[in-house]
Every structure is written in C-alpha cells, then in structure tokens.
Design a protein around this motif. Structure first.
Motif, PDB file in Angstrom:
ATOM      1  N   PRO A   5       0.812  -1.220   0.000  1.00 51.77           N
ATOM      2  CA  PRO A   5       0.000   0.000   0.000  1.00 51.77           C
ATOM      3  C   PRO A   5       0.850   1.277   0.000  1.00 51.77           C
ATOM      4  CG  PRO A   5      -0.537  -1.425   1.892  1.00 51.77           C
ATOM      5  CD  PRO A   5       0.652  -2.008   1.209  1.00 51.77           C
ATOM      6  N   LEU A   6       0.295   2.274  -0.640  1.00 48.06           N
ATOM      7  CA  LEU A   6       0.900   3.608  -0.638  1.00 48.06           C
ATOM      8  C   LEU A   6       0.095   4.495   0.307  1.00 48.06           C
ATOM      9  CD1 LEU A   6       1.510   4.012  -4.460  1.00 48.06           C
ATOM     10  CD2 LEU A   6       3.196   3.434  -2.718  1.00 48.06           C
ATOM     11  N   PRO A   7       0.665   5.478   0.936  1.00 50.89           N
ATOM     12  CA  PRO A   7       2.078   5.827   0.892  1.00 50.89           C
ATOM     13  C   PRO A   7       2.915   4.843   1.709  1.00 50.89           C
ATOM     14  CG  PRO A   7       0.953   7.262   2.441  1.00 50.89           C
ATOM     15  CD  PRO A   7      -0.101   6.384   1.817  1.00 50.89           C
ATOM     16  N   VAL A   8       4.159   4.717   1.309  1.00 50.11           N
ATOM     17  CA  VAL A   8       5.094   3.815   1.974  1.00 50.11           C
ATOM     18  C   VAL A   8       5.604   4.475   3.246  1.00 50.11           C
ATOM     19  CG1 VAL A   8       7.356   2.757   1.727  1.00 50.11           C
ATOM     20  CG2 VAL A   8       5.755   2.714  -0.169  1.00 50.11           C
ATOM     21  N   GLN A   9       5.718   3.673   4.286  1.00 52.09           N
ATOM     22  CA  GLN A   9       6.174   4.216   5.567  1.00 52.09           C
ATOM     23  C   GLN A   9       7.674   4.026   5.790  1.00 52.09           C
ATOM     24  OE1 GLN A   9       3.513   2.295   8.285  1.00 52.09           O
ATOM     25  NE2 GLN A   9       1.747   3.395   7.509  1.00 52.09           N
ATOM     26  N   SER A  10       8.216   2.888   5.349  1.00 52.75           N
ATOM     27  CA  SER A  10       9.650   2.638   5.516  1.00 52.75           C
ATOM     28  C   SER A  10      10.048   1.420   4.695  1.00 52.75           C
ATOM     29  CB  SER A  10       9.986   2.384   6.987  1.00 52.75           C
ATOM     30  OG  SER A  10       9.457   1.126   7.396  1.00 52.75           O
ATOM     31  N   SER A  11      11.348   1.274   4.464  1.00 47.38           N
ATOM     32  CA  SER A  11      11.861   0.100   3.764  1.00 47.38           C
ATOM     33  C   SER A  11      11.549  -1.167   4.529  1.00 47.38           C
ATOM     34  CB  SER A  11      13.375   0.222   3.556  1.00 47.38           C
ATOM     35  OG  SER A  11      13.654   1.264   2.664  1.00 47.38           O
ATOM     36  N   ALA A  12      11.682  -1.111   5.836  1.00 54.57           N
ATOM     37  CA  ALA A  12      11.393  -2.284   6.668  1.00 54.57           C
ATOM     38  C   ALA A  12       9.927  -2.686   6.546  1.00 54.57           C
ATOM     39  CB  ALA A  12      11.760  -2.008   8.117  1.00 54.57           C
ATOM     40  N   LYS A  13       9.033  -1.714   6.488  1.00 51.12           N
ATOM     41  CA  LYS A  13       7.596  -1.985   6.361  1.00 51.12           C
ATOM     42  C   LYS A  13       7.296  -2.625   5.003  1.00 51.12           C
ATOM     43  CE  LYS A  13       3.252  -1.505   7.698  1.00 51.12           C
ATOM     44  NZ  LYS A  13       2.655  -2.385   8.666  1.00 51.12           N
ATOM     45  N   ILE A  14       7.930  -2.121   3.947  1.00 49.68           N
ATOM     46  CA  ILE A  14       7.754  -2.714   2.618  1.00 49.68           C
ATOM     47  C   ILE A  14       8.198  -4.166   2.664  1.00 49.68           C
ATOM     48  CG2 ILE A  14       8.526  -2.734   0.216  1.00 49.68           C
ATOM     49  CD1 ILE A  14       8.935   0.273   0.414  1.00 49.68           C
ATOM     50  N   ALA A  15       9.369  -4.422   3.225  1.00 49.24           N
ATOM     51  CA  ALA A  15       9.901  -5.788   3.305  1.00 49.24           C
ATOM     52  C   ALA A  15       8.944  -6.687   4.083  1.00 49.24           C
ATOM     53  CB  ALA A  15      11.287  -5.785   3.941  1.00 49.24           C
ATOM     54  N   ASP A  16       8.455  -6.212   5.207  1.00 51.81           N
ATOM     55  CA  ASP A  16       7.507  -6.996   6.008  1.00 51.81           C
ATOM     56  C   ASP A  16       6.235  -7.298   5.222  1.00 51.81           C
ATOM     57  OD1 ASP A  16       9.234  -7.048   8.163  1.00 51.81           O
ATOM     58  OD2 ASP A  16       8.234  -5.394   9.221  1.00 51.81           O
ATOM     59  N   GLN A  17       5.708  -6.274   4.538  1.00 51.43           N
ATOM     60  CA  GLN A  17       4.478  -6.458   3.761  1.00 51.43           C
ATOM     61  C   GLN A  17       4.693  -7.455   2.623  1.00 51.43           C
ATOM     62  OE1 GLN A  17       3.913  -2.291   2.941  1.00 51.43           O
ATOM     63  NE2 GLN A  17       2.202  -2.145   4.365  1.00 51.43           N
ATOM     64  N   PHE A  18       5.819  -7.320   1.919  1.00 53.60           N
ATOM     65  CA  PHE A  18       6.088  -8.224   0.808  1.00 53.60           C
ATOM     66  C   PHE A  18       6.287  -9.647   1.318  1.00 53.60           C
ATOM     67  CE2 PHE A  18       8.798 -10.236  -2.429  1.00 53.60           C
ATOM     68  CZ  PHE A  18       7.956 -10.108  -3.517  1.00 53.60           C
ATOM     69  N   TRP A  19       7.047  -9.788   2.398  1.00 50.01           N
ATOM     70  CA  TRP A  19       7.389 -11.114   2.933  1.00 50.01           C
ATOM     71  C   TRP A  19       6.149 -11.877   3.396  1.00 50.01           C
ATOM     72  CZ3 TRP A  19      11.704 -12.876   1.351  1.00 50.01           C
ATOM     73  CH2 TRP A  19      12.229 -14.052   1.889  1.00 50.01           C
ATOM     74  N   GLN A  20       5.072 -11.172   3.698  1.00 51.81           N
ATOM     75  CA  GLN A  20       3.826 -11.827   4.094  1.00 51.81           C
ATOM     76  C   GLN A  20       3.256 -12.705   2.972  1.00 51.81           C
ATOM     77  OE1 GLN A  20       1.033  -8.929   5.636  1.00 51.81           O
ATOM     78  NE2 GLN A  20       2.558  -8.122   7.062  1.00 51.81           N
ATOM     79  N   GLY A  21       3.670 -12.467   1.753  1.00 50.28           N
ATOM     80  CA  GLY A  21       3.195 -13.273   0.622  1.00 50.28           C
ATOM     81  C   GLY A  21       3.925 -14.589   0.450  1.00 50.28           C
ATOM     82  N   VAL A  22       5.017 -14.804   1.168  1.00 54.96           N
ATOM     83  CA  VAL A  22       5.797 -16.032   1.047  1.00 54.96           C
ATOM     84  C   VAL A  22       5.100 -17.164   1.792  1.00 54.96           C
ATOM     85  CG1 VAL A  22       8.006 -17.153   1.593  1.00 54.96           C
ATOM     86  CG2 VAL A  22       7.980 -14.779   0.795  1.00 54.96           C
ATOM     87  N   THR A  23       4.982 -18.308   1.115  1.00 54.41           N
ATOM     88  CA  THR A  23       4.448 -19.523   1.726  1.00 54.41           C
ATOM     89  C   THR A  23       5.404 -20.666   1.420  1.00 54.41           C
ATOM     90  OG1 THR A  23       3.186 -20.336  -0.189  1.00 54.41           O
ATOM     91  CG2 THR A  23       2.085 -18.702   1.243  1.00 54.41           C
TER      92      THR A  23
END
Length: 175
Positions: free
Chosen positions: A131-149
């Motif tokens: 989602p935008l707006p982005v809050q931080s690089s760490a938040k992006i990484a956490d959000q993306f990593w949630q898609g890993v199974t």
C-alpha cells in the motif's frame, strides 16, 4: 553555473519526458559513444561482426565482472531487462503447486511474462499488495514477505517500480 541532468539529454526541451524505462533516451555523452560504435560497424561490417565483436564483448564482460566482483563467465549481455527476465522465467521448471510471488507494483511486461509462465506451468501468481504511501523500507519488506508460503518457488521484485518509481528494499529482502 550548475548543469542539470536534463541538459545532458537530447530531448525536446519543451517536453517533460518521464518514461526512461520502456522508451528512455540516453544522455548525450552516451549517445556520442553509441554513434562512434555504430560508425565503426558501418565502416567495416564484415570485419567488425566476424572478427572483432566477440573479443570486444568479452572485454566488456571482463570490465563489468571486475566492477561486480564476479567471474566474466557469470555474465551475459541482453538487449534489455525484459528480455533477460524472460530468458530466466522461461527456463524455470515450475509445477502446478508452485507459487510465483510478485508485488502489485510490477512493470506490465513482467506481469505478462509471469502470466504466460503461469498458464504454461499451472503455477499460481501471488500479487502481494504494497500500500501507498510507503512508511519505511522495513515496512515494505515486512508487507512483501507476508506473501511467502511454503509453495513459493519464485520471488520476482523490481528494484525500482515502473508505475510509481518506488525503490524496493531488495537488499533487505535478499538478506
């Protein structure tokens, strides 16, 4: 007097040009070198293409390899990033239970590539929302990593997003 980056391009100064991805112009100094190589080819096409090109490409690979700290044999030149990704994507042996994780910020041509692979192999594409707006690089990484199974077999992520120019934290994700 400060020189602007825009002044380094041959673009029409009356146009605000924002598409340096799919149809980008190169800076004038790069264009001049490109033209010199084109002239060299045109002066002696048979000599250039039959005798010189292989050693010139090998020399360029050696220079790039030294910069990247890898053997030259690990490198191959491709016409563009889309072509290179297609070579890799089409070489993967994916099964119907595999998942391909991408973000919802990917370049259209890359989405088409993964859709083709999905139809060909039966693998499922998982478009992880960032989602935008982005809050931080760490938040992006956490959000993306949630898609890993446990079914994730491919992770594809642009370093810089085409639609938004968002810089993804690939260093964090790769670590």
């Amino acid at each position: 007097m400060m020189t602007t980056l825009k002044s380094k391009f041959l673009l029409d100064p009356h146009v605000i040009f924002l598409n340096h991805g799919s149809f980008g112009a190169c800076p004038q100094p790069v264009f001049e070198v490109y033209q010199a190589w084109q002239r060299r080819l045109e002066l002696q096409p048979v000599l250039f293409l039959n005798r010189e090109i292989i050693s010139l490409i090998q020399e360029a690979r050696q220079v790039l390899a030294a910069y990247l700290h890898t053997p030259a044999d690990n490198l191959a030149f491709v016409p563009n990033a889309t072509h290179g990704v297609n070579i890799i994507a089409r070489s993967l042996a994916l099964s119907k239970d595999a998942e391909i994780l991408i973000s919802d910020h990917e370049y259209g041509a890359m989405e088409y590539t993964w859709e083709f692979i999905s139809k060909k192999t039966g693998a499922n594409i998982v478009r992880q929302p960032i989602p935008l707006p982005v809050q931080s690089s760490a938040k992006i990484a956490d959000q993306f990593w949630q898609g890993v199974t446990r079914r994730t077999k491919v992770i594809f992520l642009s370093h810089i997003s085409s639609p938004t120019a968002l810089k993804f934290p690939v260093e964090i994700l790769c670590a």
